[in-house]
Design an enzyme around this catalytic site. Structure first.
Site, PDB file in Angstrom:
ATOM      1  N   GLU A 154       3.716   8.116   9.802  1.00  0.00           N
ATOM      2  CA  GLU A 154       3.248   6.907  10.483  1.00  0.00           C
ATOM      3  C   GLU A 154       3.646   6.896  11.964  1.00  0.00           C
ATOM      4  O   GLU A 154       4.372   6.018  12.422  1.00  0.00           O
ATOM      5  CB  GLU A 154       3.783   5.663   9.770  1.00  0.00           C
ATOM      6  CG  GLU A 154       3.297   5.570   8.332  1.00  0.00           C
ATOM      7  CD  GLU A 154       3.713   4.281   7.625  1.00  0.00           C
ATOM      8  OE1 GLU A 154       4.754   3.712   7.995  1.00  0.00           O
ATOM      9  OE2 GLU A 154       3.009   3.865   6.694  1.00  0.00           O
ATOM     10  N   GLU A 307      -0.520   6.568   0.921  1.00  0.00           N
ATOM     11  CA  GLU A 307       0.572   5.702   0.471  1.00  0.00           C
ATOM     12  C   GLU A 307       0.013   4.349   0.080  1.00  0.00           C
ATOM     13  O   GLU A 307      -0.834   3.786   0.792  1.00  0.00           O
ATOM     14  CB  GLU A 307       1.597   5.457   1.586  1.00  0.00           C
ATOM     15  CG  GLU A 307       2.587   6.551   1.807  1.00  0.00           C
ATOM     16  CD  GLU A 307       3.625   6.131   2.848  1.00  0.00           C
ATOM     17  OE1 GLU A 307       3.932   4.932   2.943  1.00  0.00           O
ATOM     18  OE2 GLU A 307       4.100   7.014   3.571  1.00  0.00           O
TER      19      GLU A 307
HETATM   20  C1  GAL Z   1       5.502   3.163   4.651  1.00  0.00           C
HETATM   21  C2  GAL Z   1       6.330   4.388   4.942  1.00  0.00           C
HETATM   22  C3  GAL Z   1       7.098   4.841   3.718  1.00  0.00           C
HETATM   23  C4  GAL Z   1       7.779   3.671   3.068  1.00  0.00           C
HETATM   24  C5  GAL Z   1       6.748   2.644   2.739  1.00  0.00           C
HETATM   25  C6  GAL Z   1       7.305   1.442   2.028  1.00  0.00           C
HETATM   26  O1  GAL Z   1       5.158   2.480   5.793  1.00  0.00           O
HETATM   27  O2  GAL Z   1       5.543   5.432   5.416  1.00  0.00           O
HETATM   28  O3  GAL Z   1       8.040   5.806   4.109  1.00  0.00           O
HETATM   29  O4  GAL Z   1       8.726   3.156   3.942  1.00  0.00           O
HETATM   30  O5  GAL Z   1       6.154   2.187   3.914  1.00  0.00           O
HETATM   31  O6  GAL Z   1       6.295   0.509   1.758  1.00  0.00           O
END
Ligand code: GAL
Length: 684
Positions: A154, A307
């Site tokens: 990110e 994700e």
């Molecule tokens: C994302 C991040 C992950 C984790 C996740 C939790 O933004 O890339 O590493 O922190 O959020 O929701």
């Protein structure tokens, strides 16, 4: 490199999670792999936050554990998306090289002890990031488990320190050429801001009063370019050791910190992170819009949801878990909108650290849990959906979005802070979503000829070349609908002189002289008796008809009697302008009129039932119920439900959080896709 070279052979959707085995004893790893297999997981992202494990001291490497887990995953048939661990440098880096740490606009250092504590312009950070990437790519470039590379996490950091200031000056020299040109572009005649040497120029640090909007805009562009160059630095190192496999980085949808229309084309597959907010029923609308952006970023190609959460996150103030069934529906919405893979953060819930309350595929309570069972059930659904892999989501409507414009539009000291770009985007998008009409979110500089209707909900900053392209698009038969506060500023955030929107006046046939934020809501009356009575809540514009016809006028408030909505035939096409923040029902009528005028027909012209989403992907129609109430919906024809293999429709009962993915026969499909088929044939 095109995606998915090695993935295509797989012939199924990707399904997986971030996997952080370093947080657990090695005895747990075989259990993890067994659970992955059981759930149907076929891809895990490994190593995102492993820098301190891989390089515990500068130049001392510790790859044994990663060798072992990659081998185990390979033996278990699980592919690896191997990450460069550069999003979270180990404490030794910040300790030894304080310049690697970012500083905020107040000059305060952001320390280690969390993550993201790096300064994108720091030479010490870049050296160390290159070195760990090199070591990783050299060692695993031809490891059989590795299917894909994942750069950082990110990308979105920003720093205001001296080294950044130096890099910013170099960037400005390239952009503006001379100091004179920079002074002109930034309008430094205002408030005695004229620069007499490059050394005087700084990032927009904390100042006593309102800053220079052009400086702020350039700094955002610069920061975005620094992040892009960090991505390229790592990608190019990986490429030297592994020229074959796709390289990507996980984006964050409508994230204000980087221009994804620059970053996405540098990735081999668009990968995005999206976290639905189960407490907010409107969240799925932003989710759908974000997925439609992912296709726009990848020129319509399939993308990966890299994700998402199985249930609750831990970073909102009140973290509501997903309702039973929502895990699958959220994932299917992404698949319907072009995702070829669904992954979660993360596989096994952390017991320690900042994210210990975040949901995962395997909760702390273990695999005998609702969340694990629902994940495994999703794995089964995704296997059934394998035929959709690689197919497109044809869209006849484009929504224009531009990071430059977003940045410029939301600088401080503007007519009203209530007018927000993302709110406008969603307001114009919602009616389309509710009628099952496919949209692609694209940059104003892209080829618009494949769309029957182009919406610009709030394109404050508009380059001359893009304005010309929009005019040409309408003149050539396109339908163009512009929202309030569009076409106001040029690429240096300088407001156009003359009546607004200067560059679109000819095409829109309307012009304005004053923006009128409203002290209280004003009524809007439509000329057509069939249209609803409308309301403008906080925004109006003092407009004059210059050839356009008023479709609606203000009927109360400071602009009573003046146009609020206009329509203008232009060349062989047409253009609308909405000079107010219309309420949902009124705006929906406007957007759906434009849809009809553009010749787009929806099989759900009466609107979809609440909570129901309908999307055509390939030859399939996805019908998804995002709510806890059973819904009836009529599909255009009966077909086979890809999820069950059973015949279904045309009348369907969608269970709470239920889904049907109907395979439509050729003729039903042609009907359904009327809208999409006509675009290329009729517009030009
Ligand atoms: C994302 C991040 C992950 C984790 C996740 C939790 O933004 O890339 O590493 O922190 O959020 O929701």
């Amino acid at each position: 490199m095109t995606f998915p070279p090695n993935f295509a052979e797989q012939g199924s959707l990707f399904f997986g999670a971030d996997y952080n085995p370093e947080q657990w004893p090695e005895e747990v790893w075989p259990q993890d792999i067994a659970l992955m297999q059981d759930a149907g997981i076929n891809l895990v992202t490994v190593g995102v936050f492993s820098w301190a494990q891989l390089e515990p001291e500068e130049g001392r490497w510790n790859f044994g554990w990663l060798d072992r887990i990659l081998d185990l995953l390979h033996d278990g048939g699980i592919r690896v998306d191997l990450a460069t661990p550069t999003a979270s440098p180990p404490p030794w880096l910040g300790h030894r090289y304080p310049g690697s740490l970012p500083q905020d606009a107040d000059g305060r250092t952001l320390w280690y002890g969390s993550r993201n504590q790096f300064n994108p312009s720091s030479s010490a950070y870049r050296r160390a990031a290159a070195s760990v990437t090199e070591a990783l790519a050299r060692r695993y470039g031809s490891h059989p488990a590795v299917a894909m590379w994942h750069v950082g996490n990110e990308l979105g950091q920003v720093s205001f320190d001296d080294e950044t200031a130096h890099a910013f000056r170099g960037w400005l020299q390239k952009r503006h050429g001379s100091l004179e040109e920079l002074n002109a572009a930034w309008g430094t005649a205002f408030w005695s801001q004229r620069y007499s040497s490059w050394e005087e120029i700084l990032p927009p640090r904390r100042a006593p009063y309102i800053g220079n909007p052009a400086q702020a805009l350039d700094f955002k562009r610069f920061t975005s370019d620094e992040l892009l160059s960090l991505y390229r630095l790592q990608r190019d190192i990986i490429r030297r050791h592994d020229p074959e496999k796709p390289v990507t980085t996980n984006l964050m949808g409508f994230f204000p910190g980087a221009d994804y229309f620059s970053l996405a084309p540098e990735t081999d597959v668009v990968a995005n992170d999206w976290y639905t907010d189960p407490a907010d029923p409107g969240s799925r609308e932003l989710g759908a819009l974000t997925h439609d952006l992912c296709r726009g970023l990848g020129s319509g190609r399939p993308w990966l949801l890299l994700e998402s959460a199985t249930s609750a996150v831990n970073w909102r103030s009140h973290n509501v878990p997903k309702a039973p069934g929502a895990l699958r529906i959220d994932a299917l919405s992404a698949v319907a909108r072009g995702a070829d893979g669904i992954c979660f953060f993360q596989f096994r819930q952390s017991a320690a650290g900042a994210e210990r309350f975040h949901s995962a595929v395997v909760p702390l309570a273990g695999a005998d849990t609702r969340v694990y069972r629902e994940t495994a059930a999703l794995g089964k659904s995704l296997r059934a959906l394998a035929p959709v892999t690689g197919t497109g989501v044809p869209a006849s409507v484009a929504i224009l979005f531009d990071w430059d414009s977003w940045w410029a539009a939301e600088e401080s000291a503007r007519p009203s802070e209530r007018l927000r770009v993302m709110d406008q985007m969603l307001s114009f998008y919602r009616p389309l979503l509710r009628h099952g009409i496919a949209v692609e979110v694209v940059h104003p500089g892209s080829d618009l000829s494949r769309f029957a209707l182009v919406l610009a909900p709030n394109l404050f900053l508009l380059r001359a070349a893009h304005a010309e392209a929009l005019e040409e698009y309408a003149a050539a038969g396109g339908a163009f609908l512009a929202g309030p506060f569009t076409g106001v500023a040029d690429e240096n955030a300088r407001l156009a002189t003359g009546r607004f929107p200067a560059l679109l006046r000819r095409c829109l046939g309307v012009s304005g002289e004053e923006w009128v934020p409203l002290a209280k809501p004003a009524a809007v009356a439509f000329a057509s008796p069939a249209a609803p009575a409308g309301t403008a809540y906080f925004w109006a514009e003092d407009l004059r008809l210059d050839g356009a016809r008023a479709l609606a006028c203000f009927s109360s408030g400071p602009l009573a009697g003046k146009p609020a909505l206009t329509h203008h035939p232009y060349g062989s096409g047409q253009a609308w302008y909405v000079g107010a923040d219309l309420d949902d029902a009124a705006l929906s009528a406007v957007v759906m009129d434009a849809v009809a005028a553009a010749g787009i027909t929806s099989v759900f012209s009466g609107g979809l039932p609440d909570d129901v989403e309908a999307v055509h992907r390939g030859q399939w129609l996805f019908l998804l119920n995002h709510g806890g109430v059973r819904r009836s919906v009529r599909a255009p024809a009966a077909g086979t439900d890809l999820l069950t293999g059973h015949r279904a429709g045309p009348d369907l009962e969608l269970e709470p959080y239920g889904a049907v993915v109907l395979e439509l026969s050729g003729s039903a499909r042609n009907n359904v896709n009327d809208e999409t088929i006509r675009t290329t044939h009729e517009i030009h």
